[in-house]
Design an enzyme around this catalytic site. Structure first.
Site, PDB file in Angstrom:
ATOM      1  N   GLU A   1      99.421  33.219  15.529  1.00 29.16           N
ATOM      2  CA  GLU A   1      98.102  33.792  15.815  1.00 29.16           C
ATOM      3  C   GLU A   1      97.587  34.588  14.623  1.00 29.16           C
ATOM      4  O   GLU A   1      96.390  34.576  14.339  1.00 29.16           O
ATOM      5  CB  GLU A   1      98.137  34.661  17.074  1.00 29.16           C
TER       6      GLU A   1
ATOM      7  N   TRP B   1      92.704  26.683  15.091  1.00 34.00           N
ATOM      8  CA  TRP B   1      94.046  26.593  15.659  1.00 34.00           C
ATOM      9  C   TRP B   1      94.698  25.277  15.233  1.00 34.00           C
ATOM     10  O   TRP B   1      95.899  25.221  14.991  1.00 34.00           O
ATOM     11  CB  TRP B   1      94.005  26.716  17.179  1.00 34.00           C
TER      12      TRP B   1
ATOM     13  N   TYR C   1     101.052  20.754  22.652  1.00 27.27           N
ATOM     14  CA  TYR C   1     100.993  22.218  22.689  1.00 27.27           C
ATOM     15  C   TYR C   1     100.384  22.692  24.012  1.00 27.27           C
ATOM     16  O   TYR C   1     100.932  23.568  24.679  1.00 27.27           O
ATOM     17  CB  TYR C   1     100.194  22.749  21.489  1.00 27.27           C
TER      18      TYR C   1
END
Length: 187
Positions: free
Chosen positions: A40, A48, A18
């Site tokens: 998000e 995350w 990522y």
């Protein structure tokens, strides 16, 4: 040895990929922007890493983030997702995905694309910040507060200024790679 931002968990290959392949890369594809925005919104109150690990399951649950298909999901379809252990089963977040798709479509109709709307906030250019240590970077900025306020006015959910700054970083509108990270822009 490759130097990455200090927030990258070197034990998680998804995290590394990522960072190296997506985070901070200028993104102009509306479907990709929609997916990042949704991710998000799911993160609110969570890590995350949790969201990233569930990314593929979210893609499957939400029709590959095809915006029109998500906007047309029924309450019954959304309620059924609450039984899916592969995703984050928060009712408000699941229902916000549909609401955000509907708001996203309205913005596309008004601006021609979400991309055009979004990048107008930075005059089409990535803002490159001085970030010696990511732990010292702000959680929100004047830009994220401005965009958050506008998105909320347009009906978006879970788009507070902290989530929006993360989104701006992820979509490459803001380059907050640490200064010694190999992926830092040279702008």
């Amino acid at each position: 040895m490759t130097k990455r931002c200090s927030w990258v968990k070197m034990t998680n290959l998804l995290y590394i990929a990522y960072h190296d392949e997506e985070w901070g890369q200028p993104l102009h594809d509306d479907q990709g922007l929609f997916e990042l925005l949704c991710m998000e919104t799911y993160q609110a109150g969570l890590s995350w890493e949790t969201v990233l690990n569930k990314r593929q399951a979210f893609r499957e649950a939400f029709h590959g983030y095809q915006i029109q298909a998500v906007a047309e999901m029924t309450d019954t379809e959304l309620e059924a997702l609450l039984d899916n252990p592969a995703i984050i089963r928060n009712r408000a977040k699941i229902f916000s995905t549909r609401a955000n798709a509907q708001s996203f479509l309205r913005l596309q109709a008004e601006y021609g694309s979400f991309d055009a709307y979004l990048w107008s906030f930075v005059e089409g250019k990535t803002i490159v910040n001085d970030v010696p240590d990511y732990s010292q970077a702000p959680a929100k900025t004047a830009l994220s507060e401005k965009l958050s306020k506008d998105l909320k006015k347009r009906g978006f959910k879970f788009t507070g200024p902290v989530a929006i700054l993360s989104f701006l970083q992820a979509a490459g509108l803001v380059d907050d790679h640490e200064n010694d990270c190999e992926w830092k822009s040279s702008n």
